[in-house]
Design a protein around this motif. Sequence first.
Motif, short mmCIF file in Angstrom:
data_model
loop_
_atom_site.label_atom_id
_atom_site.label_comp_id
_atom_site.label_asym_id
_atom_site.label_seq_id
_atom_site.Cartn_x
_atom_site.Cartn_y
_atom_site.Cartn_z
N ASP A 141 0.66 0.57 -7.59
CA ASP A 141 1.55 0.09 -6.54
C ASP A 141 2.02 1.23 -5.64
O ASP A 141 2.07 1.10 -4.41
N ASN A 144 -0.86 2.51 -3.51
CA ASN A 144 -1.13 1.57 -2.42
C ASN A 144 -0.14 1.76 -1.28
O ASN A 144 -0.51 1.76 -0.10
N GLY A 423 -2.16 -1.90 -13.71
CA GLY A 423 -1.59 -1.07 -12.66
C GLY A 423 -1.54 0.41 -12.97
O GLY A 423 -0.90 1.18 -12.25
#
Length: 434
Positions: A141, A144, A423
């Motif tokens: 996350d 990104n 993740g």
Amino acid sequence: MTEPALPPGPRLPVLVQSMGLLRFRHRFIPHLRRRYGDTFTVRVIPHGRPLVLFTRPEHTKEIFAADPEVFHAGKGNAILGPIMGEHSLLLQDGSDHKRARKLLMPAFNGHALHGYEAVVSELARAEVARWQPGVEFRSLDRMNALTLEVILRVVFGVTDESRLAALRPRVRTIVNVSPALLAGAAWPWLLRFRPWRTQVTNRIELDRLIYAEIADRRAAPDLRSRTDVLSRLLLVGADGGEGEGDRLSDAELRDQLVTLLLAGHETTATALSWALYELGRDPVLRQRARDGGDAYLEAVMKESLRLHPVIAMVVRTLMQPATVGGYALPAGATVGPSILLNHADPTHHPDPEAFRPERFLGASPPTNTWIPFGGGVRRCIGAGFSLMEGVAVLREVLAAYDVETTQADEPKVRNITSVPRHGARITVRPLPEG
């Protein structure tokens, strides 16, 4: 003597084969190699068209060196057409692709990359400063979010906070588009329903923001002194610039910017999250990464892309019959090397399940055995940018923190890419002083 038929493959229903390839590729593709050998055929939707996958480097070389007028790459990416646009480098073939690549190249040469690095490092430093020591988080996350910011500032060249705030949600929606939503282009009646209608509305608004940015940049008095990708592309073909008078239109600029966004955002973020995951599992490896300088950090990125391929294959569509690997293949067939299987081949990557950046120090793996960016005239134009970005980010992370992985992870298919299922969860703690 060429063989008269397609290579062997499963006789499962086309839909089952397609699901295996798209959703369960990390098990399905290795199973097919064990069952059928180095070359095999998968039948995929629509209409059961043949996809022939190759795993030997000499066959990969044949495909990458083949006549691009016969081996079309743009056809294999056609599903992304409604988002990327008809001028996208990934969708073009033949002379159109050659022209576009020539015009884009000045923005990705070594001199240009050096100019982008300072901004990438600054953005990475700001991102890392927001992390909370001891608190577990999904590195995917955060990577990104960071690579999105890099795209907006380094590629689009946007620095005004109000414009960034307007662009971020539109870009996130485009990046997260699923193949099901792209089906609206093939079945327009779907556009009556909210998910597809929302996607179209978002694309229209994103285009409005991008065209406004292009117009403002064309008129900017400091255009020649700016170093972002968009500004460099605007200068291609201008007086004193490169391109011999040929210039990119606004529509071409829009399509290439969106292409760079889609191709360079999640792929780099995923490679970085896997790199942090692997570094977090081994304190000896982390210390080597700190002591080894940029060369070792680049090797970490390359090994991350080898062990955890983001894209599963590189494909070409045959515009006329052709022979590859001794097989006479019909026009319309799709062919390509399997990145998954090439990268996991113990013949060329000893102990392939181990994370060993040293493979890329000194003597690299043999040609056509490490192909995350494709190859030949279609090799990803942003490969150098991606590695530069990865090195800069890892450098900032390791300068500030020690990284520890908190949970085992495995690949999961997300749209056309593969990402860490959980993740790539890590925690960080400050380095001891001195």
